[in-house]
Design an enzyme around this catalytic site. Structure first.
Site, PDB file in Angstrom:
ATOM      1  N   ASP A 143       0.737  -1.260  -0.065  1.00  0.00           N
ATOM      2  CA  ASP A 143       0.168  -0.124   0.132  1.00  0.00           C
ATOM      3  C   ASP A 143       0.889   1.290  -0.171  1.00  0.00           C
ATOM      4  O   ASP A 143       0.263   2.363   0.057  1.00  0.00           O
ATOM      5  CB  ASP A 143      -0.869   0.112   1.231  1.00  0.00           C
ATOM      6  CG  ASP A 143      -0.269  -0.166   2.471  1.00  0.00           C
ATOM      7  OD1 ASP A 143       0.998   0.050   2.505  1.00  0.00           O
ATOM      8  OD2 ASP A 143      -0.811  -0.351   3.699  1.00  0.00           O
ATOM      9  N   ASP A 278      19.303  -5.270  -0.889  1.00  0.00           N
ATOM     10  CA  ASP A 278      18.558  -4.044  -0.811  1.00  0.00           C
ATOM     11  C   ASP A 278      18.770  -2.960   0.210  1.00  0.00           C
ATOM     12  O   ASP A 278      17.901  -1.852   0.155  1.00  0.00           O
ATOM     13  CB  ASP A 278      17.171  -4.249  -1.214  1.00  0.00           C
ATOM     14  CG  ASP A 278      16.487  -5.073  -0.562  1.00  0.00           C
ATOM     15  OD1 ASP A 278      16.704  -6.204  -0.234  1.00  0.00           O
ATOM     16  OD2 ASP A 278      15.182  -4.689   0.040  1.00  0.00           O
TER      17      ASP A 278
HETATM   18  P1  AMP Z   1      12.116  -3.657   3.505  1.00  0.00           P
HETATM   19  O1  AMP Z   1      12.209  -5.050   3.766  1.00  0.00           O
HETATM   20  O2  AMP Z   1      11.232  -2.684   4.443  1.00  0.00           O
HETATM   21  O3  AMP Z   1      13.433  -3.010   3.041  1.00  0.00           O
HETATM   22  O4  AMP Z   1      11.459  -3.680   2.128  1.00  0.00           O
HETATM   23  C1  AMP Z   1      11.599  -4.506   1.021  1.00  0.00           C
HETATM   24  C2  AMP Z   1      10.854  -3.965  -0.253  1.00  0.00           C
HETATM   25  O5  AMP Z   1       9.285  -4.135   0.056  1.00  0.00           O
HETATM   26  C3  AMP Z   1      11.170  -2.819  -0.654  1.00  0.00           C
HETATM   27  O6  AMP Z   1      11.197  -2.836  -1.787  1.00  0.00           O
HETATM   28  C4  AMP Z   1      10.030  -1.722  -0.121  1.00  0.00           C
HETATM   29  O7  AMP Z   1       9.972  -0.751  -0.786  1.00  0.00           O
HETATM   30  C5  AMP Z   1       8.966  -2.747  -0.021  1.00  0.00           C
HETATM   31  N1  AMP Z   1       7.896  -2.402   0.858  1.00  0.00           N
HETATM   32  C6  AMP Z   1       7.930  -2.754   2.279  1.00  0.00           C
HETATM   33  N2  AMP Z   1       6.678  -2.350   2.691  1.00  0.00           N
HETATM   34  C7  AMP Z   1       5.961  -1.691   1.695  1.00  0.00           C
HETATM   35  C8  AMP Z   1       4.697  -0.926   1.803  1.00  0.00           C
HETATM   36  N3  AMP Z   1       3.760  -1.048   2.804  1.00  0.00           N
HETATM   37  N4  AMP Z   1       4.237  -0.693   0.602  1.00  0.00           N
HETATM   38  C9  AMP Z   1       4.991  -0.669  -0.695  1.00  0.00           C
HETATM   39  N5  AMP Z   1       6.227  -1.408  -0.552  1.00  0.00           N
HETATM   40  C10 AMP Z   1       6.708  -1.678   0.413  1.00  0.00           C
HETATM   41 MG    MG Z   2      14.433  -1.819   2.450  1.00  0.00          MG
END
Ligand code: AMP
Ligand code: MG
Length: 532
Positions: A143, A278
């Protein structure tokens, strides 16, 4: 003396160097999709219903040359993404990544939007990014939003890490969105509406290892080179002109910074929780605070992330994982170099620098000066750490109380009383543990005597590397509970406390305690998930 005039956020001279210098796509906006041949996509923040400024870091603001907000409502509008300022050109970056050891393809900024960058009078340039600002082409099925609890954790911890001396992205502000976000906190089929928020993150660059991996995976050497040259020229100017001769030296420097970062994480007992490629910064900064935590009691195998059942990202795994991630980055950079072997130096640099830095910091934690035989140094430190895991001892408390012990006057039996408080149950220590720790104390004293270390310098050395204040998960959770019901006083107090983490002050008593028993297994305290 030169005084810098602080300017209000609304008058800040925003620019957008990343968007101007690198290829991106102007549209179509938001629809989740694969974005080819672009370092970024234009992505306007989605306005929120009722933005409210919940937190403001005056330290980060001063770094940016920004004045304290006069009109909190106006600042909240800007930092919620409801109002753009001249010079801003909002974008989401395209990146990929290896998640939990597997190539995951395109990820990208799914909820983070860079508004632009802010050049300061001192010649720096800081990118300003809103996390939780709405959908982007990289939102995949999600979202684009973030919950208050995770945003508050990131806001406070970014600033705490900065003051701990750990390289990190910064945070300027925390804004409540006035909207709810639905999350299944433990992925157990019980989704709940939670308050939403947006955290304003600040860094010279948010580029990650994954920004390079995505182009390598797609065989797009052109964008790979453009991005590498951009990062080198803007963020590693000391390496000279970008080009074939610079890539290996650059990789070496990334490896060095990553190694230093890992040593710092170990030093302060930090567990990142999701060290996917990432989530590793190309500048060697701590980035993307999610299900992170601290070693309250010293358990090297601990990770707070319940989504990481195998402990891949546990405290003691982090240095090895960083190296694994550097291997992935090295592979991604291969198309840039003629001779693949030229990148191997970086991996050797990583191992060498990590070993040296961790030993240096670990020895400083016990007030010992590095000697001429590194293996003796490592043995002294290693024996202490192996021993500490045999009892439930608070890592932060232990090293702080070791400062107050007098190694030249150890008790005839038992352990120095100064460390009593660092144990979670001091009355149940095993004989074997006490014997082993006593033996370590004897070696420690012998070493201090051999080095001729006086008490003043031992204590001074230890005081600057052993923090007494960390934003422990239970402190963060208590603060979240308060802010969720509209009380901001605890957030201000916690933010003030983490600004000076190496000085014990009586007024900071509420932040100095060990983890209370209720927090041992409470959600948000020792167990966190990626759901944020
Ligand atoms: P993270 O583990 O938080 O570093 O996120 C991993 C990936 O998921 C990244 O590409 C984030 O941008 C995406 N992501 C995590 N939460 C959301 C969210 N609520 N809406 C959109 N993308 C998300
Ligand atoms: Mg991230």
């Amino acid at each position: 003396m030169l005084t810098r005039t602080l300017i209000p956020l609304a008058e800040a001279p925003f620019d957008h160097d990343f968007a101007r210098a690198l290829p991106g796509e102007a549209g179509p906006p938001k629809t989740p999709r694969q974005v080819e041949r672009a370092c970024w996509s234009a992505a306007l923040p989605t306005p929120v219903a009722a933005p409210r400024l919940l937190g403001w870091s005056s330290d980060a603001a001063a770094t940016l040359g920004l004045a304290a907000p006069d009109h909190r409502e106006a600042v909240a509008e800007i930092l919620a993404g409801n109002r753009l300022l001249p010079g801003m050109r909002p974008l989401a970056a395209c990146y990929g990544g290896h998640q939990f050891g597997q190539w995951a393809g395109q990820l990208g900024d799914g909820r983070a939007i860079v508004l632009g960058d802010l050049p300061t009078v001192t010649g720096e340039r800081w990118e300003i990014q809103l996390k939780g600002a709405g959908l982007t082409p990289y939102s995949r099925g999600a979202d684009g939003r973030a919950v208050l609890r995770s945003s508050l954790r990131e806001f406070v911890c970014s600033e705490a890490m900065h003051h701990l001396g750990v390289p990190t992205t910064r945070a300027l502000a925390l804004v409540g969105s006035g909207e709810t976000v639905v999350r299944d906190m433990f992925y157990d089929g019980r989704p709940q509406a939670e308050p939403g928020a947006i955290v304003t993150r600040v860094a010279p660059s948010f580029v990650r290892f994954g920004n390079f991996e995505i182009f390598a995976a797609r065989g797009d050497s052109e964008r790979l080179r453009l991005l590498a040259d951009y990062v080198i020229s803007r963020h590693f100017p000391e390496l000279g002109q970008p080009g074939p001769g610079a890539y290996a030296v650059w990789f070496d420097e990334i490896a060095r910074r990553t190694a230093v970062l890992m040593a710092h994480w170990l030093r302060v007992g930090f567990v990142h929780g999701v060290m996917n490629t990432d989530n590793l910064s190309i500048l060697g900064l701590t980035i993307d605070y999610g299900p992170f935590g601290w070693l309250d009691h010293f358990d090297p195998d601990f990770t707070p992330n319940t989504s990481d059942g195998g402990g891949r990202y546990a405290w003691n795994q982090q240095p090895g994982i960083a190296q694994w991630n550097l291997l992935r980055l090295g592979e991604a950079l291969l198309p840039l170099v003629d001779d693949p072997e030229c990148l191997e130096g970086g991996l050797e640099t990583y191992s060498r620098v990590f070993e040296a830095e961790w030993l240096r910091m670990g020895l400083a934690k016990i007030g010992v000066v590095p000697g001429t035989v590194p293996s003796d140094d490592a043995a002294l430190l290693g024996e202490l750490l192996s021993t500490l895991r045999l009892a439930e001892v608070d890592m932060t408390f232990f090293f702080r109380s070791l400062i107050n012990c007098d190694p030249y006057h150890l008790p005839a039996d038992g352990l120095p009383s100064e460390i009593d408080d660092s144990f979670y149950s001091p009355t149940t220590l095993s004989q074997a543990f006490v014997r082993r720790l006593r033996a370590w104390f004897a070696d420690y004293t012998a070493r201090l005597v051999a080095d001729g270390v006086d008490e003043g310098s031992r204590r001074a050395r230890m005081r600057v590397v052993n923090p007494c204040i960390l934003p422990r998960n239970y402190l963060l959770q208590q603060t979240i509970n308060q802010v969720e019901v509209g009380d901001l006083s605890g957030l201000e107090a916690l933010l003030a406390a983490v600004r000076d983490p190496y000085t014990e002050k009586p007024e900071l008593a509420p932040f100095l305690g060990k983890r209370p028993e209720w927090a041992r297994s409470a959600p948000g305290c020792s167990a966190l998930s990626c759901s944020s």
